[in-house]
Each structure stands twice: as C-alpha cells, then as structure tokens.
Enzyme design. Structure first.
Site, PDB file in Angstrom:
ATOM      1  N   ALA A 168       0.868  -1.176   0.000  1.00 39.59           N
ATOM      2  CA  ALA A 168       0.000   0.000   0.000  1.00 39.59           C
ATOM      3  C   ALA A 168       0.904   1.224   0.000  1.00 39.59           C
ATOM      4  CB  ALA A 168      -0.879  -0.015   1.246  1.00 39.59           C
TER       5      ALA A 168
ATOM      6  N   GLY B 265       0.681  -4.949   1.080  1.00 39.38           N
ATOM      7  CA  GLY B 265      -0.600  -4.955   0.368  1.00 39.38           C
ATOM      8  C   GLY B 265      -0.459  -5.538  -1.029  1.00 39.38           C
TER       9      GLY B 265
ATOM     10  N   GLU C  30      -0.750  -9.126  -0.544  1.00 38.68           N
ATOM     11  CA  GLU C  30      -2.158  -9.417  -0.217  1.00 38.68           C
ATOM     12  C   GLU C  30      -3.037  -9.353  -1.461  1.00 38.68           C
ATOM     13  OE1 GLU C  30      -2.116  -6.434   2.867  1.00 38.68           O
ATOM     14  OE2 GLU C  30      -2.477  -7.937   4.409  1.00 38.68           O
TER      15      GLU C  30
ATOM     16  N   GLU D 200       5.250  -5.320   6.864  1.00 36.53           N
ATOM     17  CA  GLU D 200       4.590  -4.243   7.619  1.00 36.53           C
ATOM     18  C   GLU D 200       5.201  -4.051   8.999  1.00 36.53           C
ATOM     19  OE1 GLU D 200       3.061  -6.527   5.777  1.00 36.53           O
ATOM     20  OE2 GLU D 200       1.302  -5.687   4.758  1.00 36.53           O
TER      21      GLU D 200
HETATM   22  N1  DAK Z   1       4.679   3.180  -0.677  1.00 38.27           N
HETATM   23  C1  DAK Z   1       5.120   4.353  -1.181  1.00 38.27           C
HETATM   24  N2  DAK Z   1       6.282   4.488  -1.846  1.00 38.27           N
HETATM   25  C2  DAK Z   1       7.050   3.401  -2.012  1.00 38.27           C
HETATM   26  C3  DAK Z   1       6.657   2.124  -1.516  1.00 38.27           C
HETATM   27  C4  DAK Z   1       5.401   2.044  -0.817  1.00 38.27           C
HETATM   28  N3  DAK Z   1       4.916   0.885  -0.317  1.00 38.27           N
HETATM   29  N4  DAK Z   1       7.620   1.237  -1.833  1.00 38.27           N
HETATM   30  C5  DAK Z   1       8.568   1.914  -2.504  1.00 38.27           C
HETATM   31  N5  DAK Z   1       8.235   3.205  -2.630  1.00 38.27           N
HETATM   32  C6  DAK Z   1       8.982   4.273  -3.306  1.00 38.27           C
HETATM   33  C7  DAK Z   1      10.229   4.664  -2.514  1.00 38.27           C
HETATM   34  O1  DAK Z   1       9.893   5.577  -1.484  1.00 38.27           O
HETATM   35  C8  DAK Z   1      11.082   5.297  -3.604  1.00 38.27           C
HETATM   36  O2  DAK Z   1      10.587   6.591  -3.860  1.00 38.27           O
HETATM   37  P1  DAK Z   1      11.653   7.813  -4.079  1.00 38.27           P
HETATM   38  O3  DAK Z   1      12.506   7.826  -2.897  1.00 38.27           O
HETATM   39  O4  DAK Z   1      12.386   7.412  -5.334  1.00 38.27           O
HETATM   40  O5  DAK Z   1      10.777   9.023  -4.251  1.00 38.27           O
HETATM   41  C9  DAK Z   1      10.740   4.439  -4.818  1.00 38.27           C
HETATM   42  O6  DAK Z   1       9.517   3.785  -4.526  1.00 38.27           O
HETATM   43  C10 DAK Z   1      11.795   3.379  -5.097  1.00 38.27           C
HETATM   44  O7  DAK Z   1      11.993   2.660  -3.895  1.00 38.27           O
HETATM   45  P2  DAK Z   1      13.452   2.426  -3.251  1.00 38.27           P
HETATM   46  O8  DAK Z   1      14.379   3.539  -3.591  1.00 38.27           O
HETATM   47  O9  DAK Z   1      13.245   2.131  -1.809  1.00 38.27           O
HETATM   48  O10 DAK Z   1      13.896   1.108  -4.052  1.00 38.27           O
HETATM   49  P3  DAK Z   1      14.850  -0.046  -3.558  1.00 38.27           P
HETATM   50  O11 DAK Z   1      15.069  -0.928  -4.737  1.00 38.27           O
HETATM   51  O12 DAK Z   1      16.020   0.483  -2.811  1.00 38.27           O
HETATM   52  O13 DAK Z   1      13.969  -0.846  -2.457  1.00 38.27           O
HETATM   53  C11 DAK Z   1      11.979  -1.945  -1.635  1.00 38.27           C
HETATM   54  C12 DAK Z   1      12.839  -1.531  -2.872  1.00 38.27           C
HETATM   55  C13 DAK Z   1      10.681  -2.561  -2.189  1.00 38.27           C
HETATM   56  C14 DAK Z   1      12.731  -2.994  -0.847  1.00 38.27           C
HETATM   57  C15 DAK Z   1      11.701  -0.703  -0.768  1.00 38.27           C
HETATM   58  O14 DAK Z   1      11.151   0.337  -1.596  1.00 38.27           O
HETATM   59  C16 DAK Z   1      10.692  -0.954   0.319  1.00 38.27           C
HETATM   60  O15 DAK Z   1      11.030  -1.529   1.352  1.00 38.27           O
HETATM   61  N6  DAK Z   1       9.457  -0.498   0.121  1.00 38.27           N
HETATM   62  C17 DAK Z   1       8.417  -0.586   1.144  1.00 38.27           C
HETATM   63  C18 DAK Z   1       7.904  -1.990   1.249  1.00 38.27           C
HETATM   64  C19 DAK Z   1       6.839  -2.104   2.319  1.00 38.27           C
HETATM   65  O16 DAK Z   1       7.120  -1.819   3.500  1.00 38.27           O
HETATM   66  N7  DAK Z   1       5.657  -2.510   1.940  1.00 38.27           N
HETATM   67  C20 DAK Z   1       4.514  -2.596   2.898  1.00 38.27           C
HETATM   68  C21 DAK Z   1       3.797  -1.264   2.948  1.00 38.27           C
HETATM   69  S1  DAK Z   1       2.468  -1.264   4.161  1.00 38.27           S
HETATM   70  C22 DAK Z   1      -5.179  -2.060   4.318  1.00 38.27           C
HETATM   71  C23 DAK Z   1      -4.804  -2.883   3.311  1.00 38.27           C
HETATM   72  C24 DAK Z   1      -3.457  -3.052   3.025  1.00 38.27           C
HETATM   73  C25 DAK Z   1      -2.497  -2.372   3.721  1.00 38.27           C
HETATM   74  C26 DAK Z   1      -2.866  -1.539   4.717  1.00 38.27           C
HETATM   75  C27 DAK Z   1      -4.226  -1.385   5.034  1.00 38.27           C
HETATM   76  N8  DAK Z   1      -6.578  -1.911   4.665  1.00 38.27           N
HETATM   77  C28 DAK Z   1      -7.575  -2.649   3.900  1.00 38.27           C
HETATM   78  C29 DAK Z   1      -6.986  -1.046   5.691  1.00 38.27           C
HETATM   79  C30 DAK Z   1      -1.111  -2.569   3.342  1.00 38.27           C
HETATM   80  C31 DAK Z   1      -0.095  -1.991   3.967  1.00 38.27           C
HETATM   81  C32 DAK Z   1       1.226  -2.058   3.338  1.00 38.27           C
HETATM   82  O17 DAK Z   1       1.412  -2.600   2.295  1.00 38.27           O
END
Ligand code: DAK
Length: 257
Positions: free
Chosen positions: A65, A108, A111, A131
């Site tokens: 997400a 997400g 998911e 997460e």
């Molecule tokens: N959201 C927003 N931006 C993101 C992102 C995300 N999930 N993932 C990556 N980006 C952005 C980064 O901020 C970066 O942006 P800039 O800095 O260039 O502006 C760009 O994408 C490239 O990412 P990286 O520079 O970090 O790239 P790397 O290759 O170094 O790393 C990575 C890739 C995938 C390992 C890293 O980006 C990362 O860890 N990303 C976050 C992964 C994460 O934590 N995902 C879970 C998010 S929480 C719900 C339903 C679902 C959810 C919640 C509620 N309800 C029904 C209520 C779900 C929650 C989630 O998914």
C-alpha cells in the site's frame, strides 16, 4: 475514472490490467485500489471476458500500500476510510484472476496477489509482508491468507521478521502456482490466462467458487456446496458440448450457456 495508474486492454477473452505507478514501485494508493476494484467488476460482468490477467511491471508487481497515504493517519481516520470495502469487491470477483508477478510483491501487494487465483511468478520475484518494519501488521489478509498458504511456521518467520521470500521459497511453500523464466514472465502468464480462457466460463466460475470455499467453510459444508455446483453444471449447454466434443474427438466450443 482516472486510468493512468492502471493500463488495460483486451486480448481475445482475456482482460489485461497493468498496475502502472513505476516511480513508487506500483505502491497501491487509495484511488488506484478504488479504480482497480471498479475495473475488475466491469470485466467481471462482461460476457466476452473469461479471465482477468492482473500484472505489475518487471521491477515491481506492487511494493505495498502507498505508505504516504497512511503515514499520518489516526486509528479513527483509518477506520473511516473503510478500505476493506474495496478489497471485498476484489474478493467478490467471480471470474478467474491470473497474476503475472515480477519483482516486488510486498505488504498490500502480496495481499492483492493472494486475491488472485493462479499466480505466475518470474524467477526474480520477491514476496513478503514487511509491515512489521513500519510498526504495523498486515491489514488485508496477510496474517490469514498468507498463513493458510504457507503454514504457521513460515508465516511467523516472514511476518515477524519482515524478510522476503524468493520465488523458489514461495513455490516450495505453496504461495504461488508456477515460476517462469524472467525473460518472458508476462508472456508466460498471458499464455496461462489464454489457455484457461478457452474453458467453459460457467464451469470456471464454479471451480473458482468451490476452491475458495475450501479456505472459508468447514469441509462437510464445502463438499455439499461442491456437489450442488456439480449438479448445476449438468443443466448447462457447456456440459453437453464438452462431453459431445469429447465423444466426437474435437475441441469443444463453449458458449457460456
Ligand atoms: N509506498 C510508497 N512508496 C514506495 C513504496 C510504498 N509501499 N515502496 C517503494 N516506494 C517508493 C520509494 O519511497 C522510492 O521513492 P523515491 O525515494 O524514489 O521518491 C521508490 O519507490 C523506489 O523505492 P526504493 O528507492 O526504496 O527502491 P529499492 O530498490 O532500494 O527498495 C523496496 C525496494 C521494495 C525494498 C523498498 O522500496 C521498500 O522496502 N518499500 C516498502 C515496502 C513495504 O514496507 N511494503 C509494505 C507497505 S504497508 C489495508 C490494506 C493493506 C495495507 C494496509 C491497510 N486496509 C484494507 C486497511 C497494506 C499496507 C502495506 O502494504
């Protein structure tokens, strides 16, 4: 509907939807999820479409997400958004959904992938529910569907540590259906979708519904639902056509009636 974050086209009886937010690794923003549910529902009610193929890009299926959408939200704000209603709409899609996964399928994104029915993954794909690194837990089924798919031991390992699974691990745990070479991950998934789309649409919907029952219902109830669906199919032209074509040694011409 803003369609920039989603690209879509029709190929034969397959609707292809591509998540298209490359700058943020296809992070699933709220408007994107809303539009995705609407688009999937439209294809679900289009008789020409037998299968939906959902894809990301080579670098990312979806990295979760959009964290920016949630960073400053309070509990009350998150509750009021009622995002689950959108996910429920995707869960309610009756036609088979094939996922073409390359790169990151996280949070997400993982998911959403688990809402799909056949998951075709590139050998470079990475899966996880990270997460925990953000101080939260999975919110759209990641502690439940993921656990049902991979078992408690692996779910605890992955969800509590935030580590990523390789495609090989994901296949061995039963999270995905097949691994394909990274050079033609998308074409391979499209081939699977096109092949499934040649089957009878009514039987496809029945098979999907019945398999999904196995995830939610007690066995005896799921078996009786399966039986009801099985009998119902004997009232369709597709059943007559399928069995006649077999006897006549030709390919069936299913009409979805
Ligand atoms: N959201 C927003 N931006 C993101 C992102 C995300 N999930 N993932 C990556 N980006 C952005 C980064 O901020 C970066 O942006 P800039 O800095 O260039 O502006 C760009 O994408 C490239 O990412 P990286 O520079 O970090 O790239 P790397 O290759 O170094 O790393 C990575 C890739 C995938 C390992 C890293 O980006 C990362 O860890 N990303 C976050 C992964 C994460 O934590 N995902 C879970 C998010 S929480 C719900 C339903 C679902 C959810 C919640 C509620 N309800 C029904 C209520 C779900 C929650 C989630 O998914």
């Amino acid at each position: 509907m803003s369609e920039q974050h989603l690209l879509h086209e029709v190929d034969g009886n397959v609707a292809i939807i591509r998540i298209n937010r490359p700058k943020v690794l296809n992070a699933l923003s709220l408007p994107l999820m809303k539009d995705l549910a609407t688009m999937m529902k439209q294809y679900d009610s289009d008789d020409n479409i037998h299968v939906i193929l959902l894809s990301g890009s080579e670098r990312a299926w979806a990295a979760g997400a959009d964290i920016g959408d949630m960073a400053t939200a309070s509990s009350d704000e998150m509750r009021k958004r009622n995002q689950f209603a959108i996910w429920e709409q995707i869960k309610a899609i009756k036609k088979p959904i094939v996922a073409a996964v390359s790169g990151f399928a996280l949070g997400g994104g993982c998911e959403l992938m688990m809402h799909c029915d056949i998951i075709i993954a590139s050998e470079n794909a990475l899966f996880g529910q990270p997460e925990i690194n953000l101080g939260i837990i999975p919110g759209a089924g990641g502690t439940q569907r993921f656990t049902r798919a991979v078992g408690k031991a692996t779910a605890m390992d992955v969800v509590l540590s935030g580590r990523f699974l390789s495609a090989k691990e994901a296949l061995s745990y039963g999270l995905i259906s097949r691994i394909v070479p990274k050079e033609h991950w998308f074409e391979s998934a499209l081939e699977v979708a096109a092949q499934v789309a040649t089957k009878g649409p009514i039987a496809l919907r029945a098979a999907k519904a019945s398999i999904l029952n196995s995830q939610e219902l007690p066995l005896s109830q799921a078996l009786s639902e399966e039986r009801a669906l099985f009998y119902e199919l004997f009232s369709t032209n597709d059943q007559t056509e399928g069995m006649t074509a077999f006897a006549e040694k030709r390919k069936p011409n299913f009409t979805g009636t």
